[in-house]
Design a protein around this motif. Structure first.
Motif, PDB file in Angstrom:
ATOM      1  N   VAL A  31       0.870  -1.172   0.000  1.00 58.81           N
ATOM      2  CA  VAL A  31       0.000   0.000   0.000  1.00 58.81           C
ATOM      3  C   VAL A  31       0.907   1.221   0.000  1.00 58.81           C
ATOM      4  O   VAL A  31       1.569   1.515   0.991  1.00 58.81           O
ATOM      5  CB  VAL A  31      -0.939   0.015   1.220  1.00 58.81           C
ATOM      6  N   CYS A  32       0.950   1.921  -1.120  1.00 58.70           N
ATOM      7  CA  CYS A  32       1.904   3.017  -1.271  1.00 58.70           C
ATOM      8  C   CYS A  32       1.322   4.367  -0.867  1.00 58.70           C
ATOM      9  O   CYS A  32       0.120   4.510  -0.636  1.00 58.70           O
ATOM     10  CB  CYS A  32       2.446   3.070  -2.698  1.00 58.70           C
ATOM     11  N   GLU A  33       2.218   5.331  -0.816  1.00 61.72           N
ATOM     12  CA  GLU A  33       1.851   6.714  -0.542  1.00 61.72           C
ATOM     13  C   GLU A  33       0.743   7.137  -1.492  1.00 61.72           C
ATOM     14  O   GLU A  33       0.762   6.816  -2.674  1.00 61.72           O
ATOM     15  CB  GLU A  33       3.087   7.589  -0.742  1.00 61.72           C
ATOM     16  N   GLY A  34      -0.246   7.858  -0.953  1.00 64.60           N
ATOM     17  CA  GLY A  34      -1.340   8.353  -1.787  1.00 64.60           C
ATOM     18  C   GLY A  34      -2.573   7.480  -1.783  1.00 64.60           C
ATOM     19  O   GLY A  34      -3.598   7.850  -2.349  1.00 64.60           O
ATOM     20  N   VAL A  35      -2.502   6.317  -1.142  1.00 63.88           N
ATOM     21  CA  VAL A  35      -3.646   5.408  -1.102  1.00 63.88           C
ATOM     22  C   VAL A  35      -4.444   5.650   0.177  1.00 63.88           C
ATOM     23  O   VAL A  35      -3.882   5.692   1.271  1.00 63.88           O
ATOM     24  CB  VAL A  35      -3.195   3.933  -1.181  1.00 63.88           C
ATOM     25  N   THR A  36      -5.763   5.789   0.020  1.00 64.39           N
ATOM     26  CA  THR A  36      -6.677   5.873   1.156  1.00 64.39           C
ATOM     27  C   THR A  36      -7.619   4.690   1.081  1.00 64.39           C
ATOM     28  O   THR A  36      -8.283   4.478   0.054  1.00 64.39           O
ATOM     29  CB  THR A  36      -7.484   7.186   1.134  1.00 64.39           C
ATOM     30  N   ILE A  37      -7.673   3.933   2.159  1.00 69.40           N
ATOM     31  CA  ILE A  37      -8.546   2.773   2.270  1.00 69.40           C
ATOM     32  C   ILE A  37      -9.518   3.066   3.415  1.00 69.40           C
ATOM     33  O   ILE A  37      -9.095   3.236   4.554  1.00 69.40           O
ATOM     34  CB  ILE A  37      -7.722   1.490   2.546  1.00 69.40           C
ATOM     35  N   GLU A  38     -10.805   3.147   3.081  1.00 69.03           N
ATOM     36  CA  GLU A  38     -11.811   3.476   4.087  1.00 69.03           C
ATOM     37  C   GLU A  38     -12.133   2.269   4.968  1.00 69.03           C
ATOM     38  O   GLU A  38     -11.572   1.187   4.783  1.00 69.03           O
ATOM     39  CB  GLU A  38     -13.071   4.025   3.408  1.00 69.03           C
ATOM     40  N   ASP A  39     -13.053   2.431   5.903  1.00 71.27           N
ATOM     41  CA  ASP A  39     -13.397   1.410   6.902  1.00 71.27           C
ATOM     42  C   ASP A  39     -13.940   0.127   6.275  1.00 71.27           C
ATOM     43  O   ASP A  39     -14.653   0.153   5.269  1.00 71.27           O
ATOM     44  CB  ASP A  39     -14.458   1.952   7.865  1.00 71.27           C
ATOM     45  N   GLY A  40     -13.600  -1.001   6.919  1.00 70.23           N
ATOM     46  CA  GLY A  40     -14.181  -2.287   6.578  1.00 70.23           C
ATOM     47  C   GLY A  40     -13.742  -2.893   5.267  1.00 70.23           C
ATOM     48  O   GLY A  40     -14.414  -3.774   4.734  1.00 70.23           O
ATOM     49  N   VAL A  41     -12.603  -2.486   4.754  1.00 73.35           N
ATOM     50  CA  VAL A  41     -12.119  -2.976   3.458  1.00 73.35           C
ATOM     51  C   VAL A  41     -11.262  -4.225   3.649  1.00 73.35           C
ATOM     52  O   VAL A  41     -10.454  -4.309   4.570  1.00 73.35           O
ATOM     53  CB  VAL A  41     -11.322  -1.875   2.726  1.00 73.35           C
TER      54      VAL A  41
ATOM     55  N   VAL B 266       2.616  12.327  -6.568  1.00 75.45           N
ATOM     56  CA  VAL B 266       1.781  11.200  -6.160  1.00 75.45           C
ATOM     57  C   VAL B 266       0.394  11.350  -6.786  1.00 75.45           C
ATOM     58  O   VAL B 266      -0.202  12.424  -6.753  1.00 75.45           O
ATOM     59  CB  VAL B 266       1.654  11.154  -4.617  1.00 75.45           C
ATOM     60  N   VAL B 267      -0.106  10.265  -7.369  1.00 74.49           N
ATOM     61  CA  VAL B 267      -1.459  10.235  -7.920  1.00 74.49           C
ATOM     62  C   VAL B 267      -2.315   9.439  -6.922  1.00 74.49           C
ATOM     63  O   VAL B 267      -2.090   8.242  -6.740  1.00 74.49           O
ATOM     64  CB  VAL B 267      -1.481   9.565  -9.317  1.00 74.49           C
ATOM     65  N   PRO B 268      -3.271  10.100  -6.253  1.00 75.45           N
ATOM     66  CA  PRO B 268      -4.024   9.427  -5.184  1.00 75.45           C
ATOM     67  C   PRO B 268      -5.013   8.382  -5.689  1.00 75.45           C
ATOM     68  O   PRO B 268      -5.544   8.477  -6.800  1.00 75.45           O
ATOM     69  CB  PRO B 268      -4.756  10.574  -4.483  1.00 75.45           C
ATOM     70  N   THR B 269      -5.257   7.394  -4.843  1.00 74.10           N
ATOM     71  CA  THR B 269      -6.207   6.313  -5.100  1.00 74.10           C
ATOM     72  C   THR B 269      -7.104   6.178  -3.873  1.00 74.10           C
ATOM     73  O   THR B 269      -6.624   6.302  -2.744  1.00 74.10           O
ATOM     74  CB  THR B 269      -5.453   4.988  -5.351  1.00 74.10           C
ATOM     75  N   LEU B 270      -8.391   5.884  -4.090  1.00 74.71           N
ATOM     76  CA  LEU B 270      -9.350   5.748  -2.998  1.00 74.71           C
ATOM     77  C   LEU B 270     -10.092   4.425  -3.102  1.00 74.71           C
ATOM     78  O   LEU B 270     -10.635   4.093  -4.161  1.00 74.71           O
ATOM     79  CB  LEU B 270     -10.362   6.904  -3.043  1.00 74.71           C
ATOM     80  N   VAL B 271     -10.106   3.682  -1.982  1.00 75.61           N
ATOM     81  CA  VAL B 271     -10.898   2.464  -1.874  1.00 75.61           C
ATOM     82  C   VAL B 271     -11.968   2.753  -0.823  1.00 75.61           C
ATOM     83  O   VAL B 271     -11.650   2.956   0.344  1.00 75.61           O
ATOM     84  CB  VAL B 271     -10.039   1.246  -1.466  1.00 75.61           C
TER      85      VAL B 271
END
Length: 168
Positions: A57-67, A98-103
């Motif tokens: 899991v690299c810089e710029g990644v956001t993983i929300e709750d319960g993933v 950094v290109v952000p990613t959201l889960v």
């Protein structure tokens, strides 16, 4: 190694603390991190997540709750990676962004999936094992393949999504 810069919520479980590489990240309460996981600076992991072994899991990644993140999942944060500049000099932090990613919450990513930078995986979405996700995935969609394509809807999708066939 777990660096002193890591923010761990209450009840976080790291199964083998000597066999992970965590630095500058934040991991929410109740989350679990498997063996041989690397989570880089600036990555945000929500509450009650499971990050399975051998994942990155690299810089710029956001993983929300319960993933759920399966074994060997790889995230990227650069759409045009290079080792050197046009003049042959080594690239530094100043040479790329950094290109952000959201889960989003309650999504599930299968083992060995690759998530390309800059996309959003919607709430409750499911990503098949080995998929290469290059585009946004709608909420409660099931996406699989190389490149990943939507192939169905998650069984736990809210009734309004199942009946309309549209994500919210």
């Amino acid at each position: 190694m777990i660096a002193s810069s890591v923010k761990l919520g209450e009840g976080v479980v790291i199964h083998h603390p000597d066999l992970v590489n965590l630095y500058g990240c934040s991991i929410g309460s109740g989350s679990r991190v498997g063996t041989f996981v690397e989570i880089q600076k600036g990555a945000l992991i929500g509450e009650n997540c499971k990050i399975s072994s051998h994942s990155f899991v690299c810089e710029g990644v956001t993983i929300e709750d319960g993933v759920f993140i399966g074994h060997g999942v790889m995230f990227t944060n650069d759409l045009q990676p290079r080792a050197v500049n046009l003049d042959g000099s080594l690239q530094s932090d100043a040479d790329w962004a950094v290109v952000p990613t959201l889960v989003k919450r309650c999504a599930s990513i299968g083992s060995n999936a690759t998530i390309v930078a800059g996309i959003t995986i919607g709430e409750g979405a499911q990503i098949g094992a080995g998929a290469v996700v290059t585009k946004d995935v709608p909420a409660y969609a099931i996406a699989a393949g190389v490149p990943a394509r939507v192939i169905g809807r998650a069984k736990d999708a809210p009734v309004e999504i199942l009946s309309s066939g549209r994500a919210r």
